[in-house]
Design a protein around this motif. Structure first.
Motif, PDB file in Angstrom:
ATOM      1  N   UNK A  93      -0.607   8.927 -29.774  1.00 35.44           N
ATOM      2  CA  UNK A  93       0.527   9.664 -29.733  1.00 35.44           C
ATOM      3  C   UNK A  93       0.583  10.517 -29.465  1.00 35.44           C
ATOM      4  N   UNK A  94       1.355  10.961 -27.579  1.00 34.88           N
ATOM      5  CA  UNK A  94       1.201  12.082 -27.228  1.00 34.88           C
ATOM      6  C   UNK A  94       2.865  12.567 -27.309  1.00 34.88           C
ATOM      7  N   UNK A  95       2.887  14.084 -27.144  1.00 37.14           N
ATOM      8  CA  UNK A  95       4.424  14.840 -26.612  1.00 37.14           C
ATOM      9  C   UNK A  95       4.484  14.275 -25.769  1.00 37.14           C
ATOM     10  N   UNK A  96       3.575  14.555 -24.411  1.00 38.24           N
ATOM     11  CA  UNK A  96       3.643  14.344 -22.905  1.00 38.24           C
ATOM     12  C   UNK A  96       2.249  13.082 -23.206  1.00 38.24           C
ATOM     13  N   UNK A  97       2.855  11.896 -22.256  1.00 37.56           N
ATOM     14  CA  UNK A  97       1.373  11.074 -22.247  1.00 37.56           C
ATOM     15  C   UNK A  97       1.782  10.540 -21.036  1.00 37.56           C
TER      16      UNK A  97
END
Lengths: 410, 158
Positions: free
Chosen positions: B52-56
């Motif tokens: 999981x990214x906070x921004x991806x």
């Protein structure tokens, strides 16, 4: 007219008016910890998937009260206060661990994973001297044990012996909406947290405010993910504290927002990489967005294929930690996982939608601080707290205040 | 280590930070290749292998979309960053590519003047000579935040 212990008095209008002192009064905040979080409410603790193995534990909380959630050697889920019977130190200092026992670092007092005190260092002293007197019973100060209940992989806990069973607390309609999403064994994709600069209730109100979503969030409106014109429903349980809002993915293509000049309808905004919003109807019912929130601390979110739970942790009257855990299912294909990860750009502190929900409660907190005796207006959709088809309504917010006042006795 | 490559990466990092800190967000995607990955995550997710990214973002187009959204769509209060970027630890890869790990610290200054230590962590980069024009660009920049907490919101890129 109702008076609280602090002499605070609820406005005569009832749940359509909320006095701003509820967000900043320190005494109210302390009472909430006692009457709500340590009282007869069920708090979300963690996902069962985070405690897959026997003899594993993780830390969580009931409001500000630190809690250990464990799977004991018999495979049962247990939860107890994260506080040593001796001098009150935290028992578990890490987020998670695996062991058959928990040892307090301060004086080596030992516990099993049910929270029972099983060993006291040098209890009988050394060489016939020192130690605890025969009649000393430190077990009487042992960590308080929680009632634990699970629903479809979600773990809830309460300190209260009188709280109704979890199923009753949630109600059938909310249970159905939870089971719809938690349909199979999950796979945790990751976690992060967001500090919301406001009282915890302002965040929970934001989640329950079905009126704001398409008026604050340009992404919801411009890309027709959730307009108030899209079919859907608002479901509220009997206590008022639990709600589910549903928005069908199908959109009529109507221009109501554009014609009304709403900021969030931006026809010029196009995505160069539209795969961000590529999605599948994985639940097979056409529902594009479903938000479930259960007073006081739980949110379950489905925005297209972005699935997450959010745990609301109050950290003082003006600060809240929001802990996000995004997940998919154990049998997701790599392509499906990738789709969920791309759509996760909508959520969290940098989410195209959720970043705004991190900020908006703080705007209220800062402005309302100087107006403790004035009232916020919560009258969209009337004064009721019942389910409806319309989401141009603040009924779920009023429901939250109904539940809050019930538990606070205000 | 080739001194020229080290110098070039130092220069790349310095220009990257200055571009964001000056508020020239439209110039930010150009630091990446067309198919670059830019992910902001936490040390906890990174170490546990959670994706999981906070921004991806998985393309430069997605970074341009983010800039457009920040400019035209999203609601957040006016703010600026000040990046302090450390010395890159560089490992040479095949065919002129390099892997670099670089510490950073970002101070956020709100329009009210409120100044806070907003983020720290490291950039884990894959840097390549972009075939299109020979410029050094990020084929991958994983921003690993040391803390799991983000205060209020993460609008401007790190």
């Amino acid at each position: 007219m109702n008076f609280s212990r602090s002499g605070r008095q609820w406005p005569v209008e009832g749940n359509t008016r909320v006095p701003y002192w509820v967000y900043s009064d320190g005494e109210i905040y302390a009472q909430e910890q006692e009457r709500i979080f340590r009282g007869p409410s069920w708090s979300f603790l963690c996902l069962e998937a985070e405690l897959a193995k026997p003899n594993s534990w993780r830390t969580s909380s009931l409001g500000e009260m630190p809690v250990v959630v464990a799977r004991d050697d018999g495979g049962e889920l247990r939860a107890f206060e994260n506080r040593c019977a001796h001098r009150g130190a935290l028992l578990c200092l890490k987020d998670r661990g695996e062991d058959r026992k928990i040892v307090c670092v301060y004086h080596n007092w030992t516990y099993d994973l049910q929270g029972n005190l099983t060993g006291i260092a040098f209890r009988r002293g050394l060489g016939g001297q020192g130690g605890l007197p025969e009649d000393c019973r430190p077990e009487t100060q042992a960590p308080r044990k929680l009632r634990v209940a699970t629903l479809a992989g979600l773990v809830f806990g309460t300190l209260s012996a009188t709280a109704p069973p979890l199923e009753t607390y949630l109600g059938d309609a909310i249970i159905q909406r939870i089971r719809r999403v938690m349909r199979a064994p999950i796979r945790v994709l990751g976690t992060y947290s967001q500090i919301v600069p406001s009282n915890w209730k302002l965040y929970l109100e934001n989640v329950k405010d079905t009126y704001h979503a398409s008026l604050l969030h340009t992404f919801f409106t411009t890309f027709r993910l959730a307009r108030l014109t899209q079919k859907g429903a608002l479901i509220i349980n009997d206590s008022g504290g639990g709600h589910a809002s549903l928005t069908m993915a199908a959109d009529s293509g109507g221009r109501e927002y554009e014609q009304a000049g709403m900021r969030t309808a931006q026809e010029g905004l196009k995505l160069e990489a539209p795969e961000l919003l590529q999605s599948v109807d994985e639940f097979g019912d056409g529902c594009g967005v479903q938000i479930v929130a259960v007073f006081p601390s739980f949110v379950l979110q489905q925005i297209r294929n972005s699935l997450a739970v959010r745990r609301i942790v109050p950290q003082g009257a003006g600060r809240t930690e929001l802990i996000w855990t995004a997940f998919g299912f154990a049998d997701d294909s790599p392509q499906m996982t990738e789709m969920r990860l791309r759509q996760a750009n909508l959520i969290g502190p940098a989410g195209y939608v959720s970043m705004e929900d991190g900020a908006a409660p703080g705007f209220v907190q800062r402005a309302a601080l100087a107006a403790p005796e004035l009232l916020s207006v919560v009258e969209m959709g009337g004064s009721g707290i019942s389910s409806s088809e319309s989401k141009v309504s603040e009924a779920a917010v009023r429901g939250m205040w109904h539940a809050w006042r019930e538990q606070m006795g205000i | 280590m080739l001194p020229e490559l080290q110098q070039a990466i130092l220069d790349l990092n310095a220009r990257y930070a200055q571009t964001i800190d000056d508020g020239r967000l439209e110039d930010w995607p150009a630091f990446f290749t067309e198919t670059a990955r830019y992910v902001v995550t936490t040390a906890e997710n990174f170490e546990r292998g959670l994706p999981l990214g906070i921004i991806y973002a998985t393309s430069r187009a997605m970074l341009r979309d983010r800039v457009r959204s920040l400019r035209e769509a999203n609601v957040y209060e006016a703010q600026r960053y000040r990046h302090i970027v450390g010395l890159p630890l560089i490992e040479l890869g095949a065919e002129g590519t390099a892997r670099a790990t670089t510490s950073f610290l970002v101070v956020r200054v709100m329009h009210t003047g409120e100044t806070s230590m907003f983020a720290c962590g490291c950039y884990r980069d894959h840097i390549v000579n972009d075939a299109s024009d020979g410029a050094l660009r990020f084929a991958e920049r994983i921003v690993v935040l040391d803390s799991r907490q983000v205060d209020t919101l993460l609008a401007l890129p790190l």
